[in-house]
Design an enzyme around this catalytic site. Structure first.
Site, PDB file in Angstrom:
ATOM      1  N   ASP A 114      52.496  42.704 -16.742  1.00 54.79           N
ATOM      2  CA  ASP A 114      52.317  44.109 -17.472  1.00 54.79           C
ATOM      3  C   ASP A 114      54.045  44.320 -17.743  1.00 54.79           C
ATOM      4  OD1 ASP A 114      49.911  44.594 -16.818  1.00 54.79           O
ATOM      5  OD2 ASP A 114      50.293  45.468 -14.669  1.00 54.79           O
ATOM      6  N   HIS A 123      47.006  42.730 -22.245  1.00 53.49           N
ATOM      7  CA  HIS A 123      48.230  42.767 -23.119  1.00 53.49           C
ATOM      8  C   HIS A 123      47.502  43.464 -24.447  1.00 53.49           C
ATOM      9  CE1 HIS A 123      49.697  39.162 -21.633  1.00 53.49           C
ATOM     10  NE2 HIS A 123      48.566  38.490 -21.980  1.00 53.49           N
TER      11      HIS A 123
END
Ligand code: GDP
Length: 433
Positions: free
Chosen positions: A12, A40
């Site tokens: 992340d 994503h």
């Protein structure tokens, strides 16, 4: 020439945004590991998207998007994802799937769920996407490559053999319903029909593309600290998150990877269980979580609130080292603009000793953070395009981090959009890409 975009930390970090930005000048973008267990998030002219299986280059019509052999391929999830893009006006991307990619089977999802249930409080915090059972089977040599879907008799025989074995576990360990081999076979025929148009010999395709001088981007999932060898084992993922694995998971010669762009977030966040030395709690964490990323730090796949922490120089230096970093992309810097002062973790104290090299898991669990505090800049930095125009305290923050991690920060991301990017010449002898 091949470039890799990988994460330095727990995932992340904003790899999707960086890949999407770099994809403008690339021909081919490849996912080489992991599955639909992480996502994503990408913001572009078409809107905001969470990608789980497709590489972040799918929004450009000039690129080819590849699912490499190292990926855990969930075929229905991929089909849904393709649909979710085209339905919102994204032109149908050119997608190739390696004939050697293995398939996440419906029972992998079940086993993931049942195992977490069985472990109760001692669970790994799995996203229940079947990733651990998938990779276990792959290395136990009872997985299914995409190419096997096209050999009907062979497939039938193998399914019968494997369901027999899986059913013993289902009955005696998990006390759950057995797999119906016939039904499973029908599902696999559907998988075969939907994946057929995309299947090809990817390593051969890439060999030719490299001969023609094409630019290839490898897009990593998660980050160094989730690597099964070099991460915080056992609280890791089941496939290698390192750029080096890009060569294997795509089918490329390792020496072709010339640039390794390691993405580091300006603060820390993590999902799942495991030691997280610079973690913060309470209101301090809630505020950073609320303001973080683009609309808060919540998992792109699961919606789970992420664990929050200050930037960790020890973990990030290690994360960059194991990736073989040539460039650091430093992201979400804009988020820290609300803070009067910004703590940074510069060392760990373990049993009274201070260390700056990331330790093995058994020691990490006893580590306490050593924090230094830098002054904040207290303003909005989105929209700025030159490093020199950033507020002085903001530049000092970047320079401080760069010195501590020892790798050149040549890209700074100061907002979720493609245009929110600053390229910088680093004093560590590195000019912009
Ligand atoms: P990835 O898995 O590494 O691609 O990271 P994620 O997509 O899960 O998380 C990154 C989040 O931060 C996403 O919501 C992005 O849109 C957002 N993001 C990326 N770069 C920036 C940035 O520079 N500033 C802000 N505010 N958000 C960013």
């Amino acid at each position: 020439m091949v470039k890799a975009v990988v994460g330095a930390n727990w995932g992340d970090e904003g790899k999707g945004k960086i890949t999407d930005t770099l994809a403008e000048k690339a021909d081919i973008i490849i996912r080489f590991q992991g599955g639909a267990n992480a996502g994503h998030t990408i913001v572009n002219d078409y809107g905001k998207f969470a990608l789980h299986t497709l590489p972040s280059g799918v929004f450009y019509s000039h690129t080819t998007s590849i699912i490499g052999n190292g990926v855990a391929l969930n075929i229905p999830a991929l089909m849904e994802e393709i649909k979710s893009l085209t339905i919102r006006g994204v032109p149908m991307p050119k997608i190739l799937v390696s004939d050697r990619t293995q398939i996440v089977m419906p029972y992998h999802l079940l086993f993931d769920e049942y195992e977490e249930e069985r472990l109760g409080g001692k669970s790994f915090g799995s996203t229940k996407s079947g990733i651990a059972p998938f990779y276990s089977d792959k290395y136990a040599k009872i997985g299914f490559q995409v190419s096997e879907l096209f050999e009907e008799e062979r497939l039938k025989e193998k399914i019968e053999r494997i369901t027999q074995m899986k059913n013993v576990l289902l009955e005696h360990l998990y006390h759950k319903p057995a797999i119906d081999a016939k039904e499973l076979l029908e599902t696999l025929y559907q998988y075969r029909d939907s994946i057929a148009p995309y299947v090809c010999d990817v390593s051969l395709f890439l060999n030719q593309a490299l001969k023609e001088g094409k630019t290839v981007l490898l897009e990593g999932q998660l980050g160094t600290l989730k690597d099964p060898d070099h991460g915080i084992y056992p609280m890791v993922t089941s496939s290698s998150t390192l750029a080096a694995y890009g060569a294997i998971g795509a089918g490329l010669p390792p020496y072709e990877i010339k640039e390794i762009i390691t993405v580091c977030k300006a603060y820390s966040s993590a999902v799942g269980a495991g030691a997280f030395v610079s973690e913060i709690f309470g209101e301090e964490a809630d505020e950073l979580r609320r303001r973080g990323g683009d609309g808060g730090e919540y998992g792109a796949t699961t919606g789970r609130p992420r664990r929050m922490g200050w930037f960790d120089c020890v973990a990030s230096r290690y994360g960059c080292r194991l990736q073989g970093t040539t460039d650091v992309a430093f992201t979400v810097l804009d988020v820290l603009g609300y803070l009067e002062e910004i703590p940074i973790c510069v060392g760990y104290e373990i049993d009274g000793e201070i260390i700056t090299d990331f330790p093995v898991t058994v020691k990490l669990e006893r580590a306490k953070p050593i924090l230094e505090t830098l002054p904040g800049w207290k303003c909005e930095i989105r929209g700025i395009r030159n490093f020199e125009e950033l507020p002085e305290n903001c530049r000092r923050y970047v320079e401080f981090v760069e010195e501590k991690i020892g790798y050149p920060i040549t890209i700074i991301s100061n907002g979720p959009g493609r245009e929110d990017i600053i390229y910088r010449n680093s004093p560590l002898n590195k000019v912009v890409l």
